[in-house]
Design a protein around this motif. Sequence first.
Motif, PDB file in Angstrom:
ATOM      1  N   ARG A  57       0.812  -1.227   0.000  1.00  0.00           N
ATOM      2  CA  ARG A  57       0.000   0.000   0.000  1.00  0.00           C
ATOM      3  C   ARG A  57       0.839   1.269   0.000  1.00  0.00           C
ATOM      4  N   LEU A  58       2.126   1.175  -0.289  1.00  0.00           N
ATOM      5  CA  LEU A  58       2.991   2.359  -0.239  1.00  0.00           C
ATOM      6  C   LEU A  58       2.464   3.456  -1.164  1.00  0.00           C
ATOM      7  N   PRO A  59       2.216   4.655  -0.637  1.00  0.00           N
ATOM      8  CA  PRO A  59       1.624   5.694  -1.482  1.00  0.00           C
ATOM      9  C   PRO A  59       2.634   6.573  -2.226  1.00  0.00           C
ATOM     10  N   TYR A  60       3.901   6.625  -1.745  1.00  0.00           N
ATOM     11  CA  TYR A  60       4.811   7.633  -2.278  1.00  0.00           C
ATOM     12  C   TYR A  60       6.094   7.026  -2.849  1.00  0.00           C
ATOM     13  N   HIS A  62       7.037   7.112  -5.795  1.00  0.00           N
ATOM     14  CA  HIS A  62       7.584   8.018  -6.815  1.00  0.00           C
ATOM     15  C   HIS A  62       8.294   9.227  -6.203  1.00  0.00           C
ATOM     16  N   ILE A  63       8.288   9.342  -4.881  1.00  0.00           N
ATOM     17  CA  ILE A  63       8.920  10.461  -4.180  1.00  0.00           C
ATOM     18  C   ILE A  63      10.199   9.971  -3.512  1.00  0.00           C
ATOM     19  N   TYR A  64      11.259  10.779  -3.550  1.00  0.00           N
ATOM     20  CA  TYR A  64      12.507  10.400  -2.874  1.00  0.00           C
ATOM     21  C   TYR A  64      12.260  10.170  -1.382  1.00  0.00           C
ATOM     22  N   PRO A  65      12.985   9.236  -0.777  1.00  0.00           N
ATOM     23  CA  PRO A  65      12.776   8.945   0.651  1.00  0.00           C
ATOM     24  C   PRO A  65      13.321  10.048   1.551  1.00  0.00           C
ATOM     25  N   ASP A  66      12.871  10.042   2.772  1.00  0.00           N
ATOM     26  CA  ASP A  66      13.384  10.957   3.795  1.00  0.00           C
ATOM     27  C   ASP A  66      14.878  10.693   3.975  1.00  0.00           C
ATOM     28  N   PRO A  67      15.747  11.653   3.691  1.00  0.00           N
ATOM     29  CA  PRO A  67      17.188  11.399   3.803  1.00  0.00           C
ATOM     30  C   PRO A  67      17.657  11.146   5.225  1.00  0.00           C
ATOM     31  N   GLU A  68      16.857  11.543   6.212  1.00  0.00           N
ATOM     32  CA  GLU A  68      17.236  11.330   7.607  1.00  0.00           C
ATOM     33  C   GLU A  68      16.487  10.173   8.252  1.00  0.00           C
ATOM     34  N   SER A  69      15.605   9.501   7.514  1.00  0.00           N
ATOM     35  CA  SER A  69      14.818   8.380   8.065  1.00  0.00           C
ATOM     36  C   SER A  69      14.201   8.765   9.407  1.00  0.00           C
ATOM     37  N   GLY A  70      13.567   9.944   9.442  1.00  0.00           N
ATOM     38  CA  GLY A  70      13.127  10.519  10.705  1.00  0.00           C
ATOM     39  C   GLY A  70      12.144   9.665  11.489  1.00  0.00           C
ATOM     40  N   PHE A  71      11.075   9.187  10.831  1.00  0.00           N
ATOM     41  CA  PHE A  71      10.079   8.382  11.542  1.00  0.00           C
ATOM     42  C   PHE A  71      10.683   7.079  12.054  1.00  0.00           C
ATOM     43  N   LEU A  72      11.547   6.479  11.231  1.00  0.00           N
ATOM     44  CA  LEU A  72      12.178   5.234  11.651  1.00  0.00           C
ATOM     45  C   LEU A  72      13.121   5.474  12.823  1.00  0.00           C
ATOM     46  N   ARG A  73      13.870   6.554  12.798  1.00  0.00           N
ATOM     47  CA  ARG A  73      14.781   6.843  13.910  1.00  0.00           C
ATOM     48  C   ARG A  73      14.011   7.103  15.202  1.00  0.00           C
ATOM     49  N   GLU A  74      12.843   7.725  15.115  1.00  0.00           N
ATOM     50  CA  GLU A  74      12.016   7.910  16.306  1.00  0.00           C
ATOM     51  C   GLU A  74      11.582   6.561  16.874  1.00  0.00           C
ATOM     52  N   ALA A  75      11.181   5.664  15.984  1.00  0.00           N
ATOM     53  CA  ALA A  75      10.773   4.331  16.433  1.00  0.00           C
ATOM     54  C   ALA A  75      11.950   3.567  17.014  1.00  0.00           C
ATOM     55  N   VAL A 253      18.428   5.074   2.092  1.00  0.00           N
ATOM     56  CA  VAL A 253      17.499   4.020   2.518  1.00  0.00           C
ATOM     57  C   VAL A 253      16.161   4.253   1.822  1.00  0.00           C
ATOM     58  N   SER A 254      15.698   3.275   1.085  1.00  0.00           N
ATOM     59  CA  SER A 254      14.507   3.438   0.248  1.00  0.00           C
ATOM     60  C   SER A 254      13.242   3.652   1.080  1.00  0.00           C
ATOM     61  N   VAL A 255      12.221   4.184   0.420  1.00  0.00           N
ATOM     62  CA  VAL A 255      10.905   4.333   1.047  1.00  0.00           C
ATOM     63  C   VAL A 255      10.413   2.987   1.571  1.00  0.00           C
ATOM     64  N   ALA A 256      10.575   1.937   0.769  1.00  0.00           N
ATOM     65  CA  ALA A 256      10.106   0.612   1.165  1.00  0.00           C
ATOM     66  C   ALA A 256      10.850   0.106   2.389  1.00  0.00           C
ATOM     67  N   ALA A 257      12.163   0.275   2.415  1.00  0.00           N
ATOM     68  CA  ALA A 257      12.954  -0.222   3.542  1.00  0.00           C
ATOM     69  C   ALA A 257      12.611   0.523   4.824  1.00  0.00           C
ATOM     70  N   GLN A 258      12.469   1.849   4.748  1.00  0.00           N
ATOM     71  CA  GLN A 258      12.119   2.617   5.940  1.00  0.00           C
ATOM     72  C   GLN A 258      10.763   2.199   6.492  1.00  0.00           C
ATOM     73  N   GLU A 259       9.781   2.047   5.606  1.00  0.00           N
ATOM     74  CA  GLU A 259       8.440   1.687   6.059  1.00  0.00           C
ATOM     75  C   GLU A 259       8.409   0.266   6.604  1.00  0.00           C
TER      76      GLU A 259
END
Length: 364
Positions: A57-60, A62-75, A253-259
Amino acid sequence: MEAFVRSHIREMSAYEPVLPFEVRARQLGISPEHMLKLDANENPYGPLPEVLGALSRLPYVHIYPDPESGFLREALAEYTGVPAEHLMVGAGADELIDLIARLFLEPGDAVLTCPPTFGMYAFVAHLSAARVIPISRRQDFSLQVEEIEATVERERPKVLFLASPNNPDGGLISSATLERLLKLPVVVVLDEAYIEFAPPSSSHITETLRWENLIVLRTFSKWAGLAGLRVGYGAFPKRLMKYLWKIKQPYNVSVAAQEAARIALEHRDELQRRRDRIVAAREAFYRELRAIPYLEPYPSQANFILCRVVRGSAATLHHTLMARGVLVRYFNSPGLQDFIRISIGRPEEMEKLLNTLRQLPFPP
């Protein structure tokens, strides 16, 4: 054109990864579903269903990933107890090992490794034209701490690479040993790729808040079953972070890997249950291996077991198993003559392997 290639790269050896599963299956003429892949320490249960659902269900994309992996780093901060400002996410822990080498090493600098261990440490050091000084482990794979101390005093290395649990034997570094090494004037990089399979108190990741010369690396490849997505992370002294952000690739780190990693952390109770099954299978498999007359298994705190082949040759055993569609890791290097390493799969897979080992006319 080869004359323009850096001389140390022309001379260095290539890293030898495990062959892809489907390539080996094609070589052997065996369909993949009839093979046992127990050679690369992957998680036999794969990603959680929740992770696969989120990826579908990844929505984005086509958009470059967060370069800082912010949400993942919070988790990760919530999971590890290490503040997010100390954490960096990489395309697997391998990328972070490479970044550490880029950060610290200039041509001719010394790096300490303790083989037998993960080959990536020496590989990235050679890429940086550093001097790799190996300090071999004892026959039981324990560290020669006194030799490390003497070498640090004599050679003044910048970095000491260690793994806990160590690959390929699965042994842990004690708190007392680590603290002794941290008192040395060297950056200690502690690779905890397999730490989730060890007892809960085995990790030293929060010690990065106390020691200015400690870096701890982790991965989602083993515990979370995300080896194919390449996502790992490291805990670093805060002073180093501004330099790491300078040299890291911006969209590493790709959008898929971060999510996938973030969703895996949300469902870590289920990951823990899978981990418990793997550890139970490891302990049961170890007990059964001790009854195989031509193998000497070593106790492990990871998701694999190292075995010395005490009758016959490991090369013959490796090829015999491969011909039967069973892939294990074969070693024949200094400190690892006549060894195989077996990854822990599902209980039914381990029972199938045990039956094969019991039935082999080995040694020939």
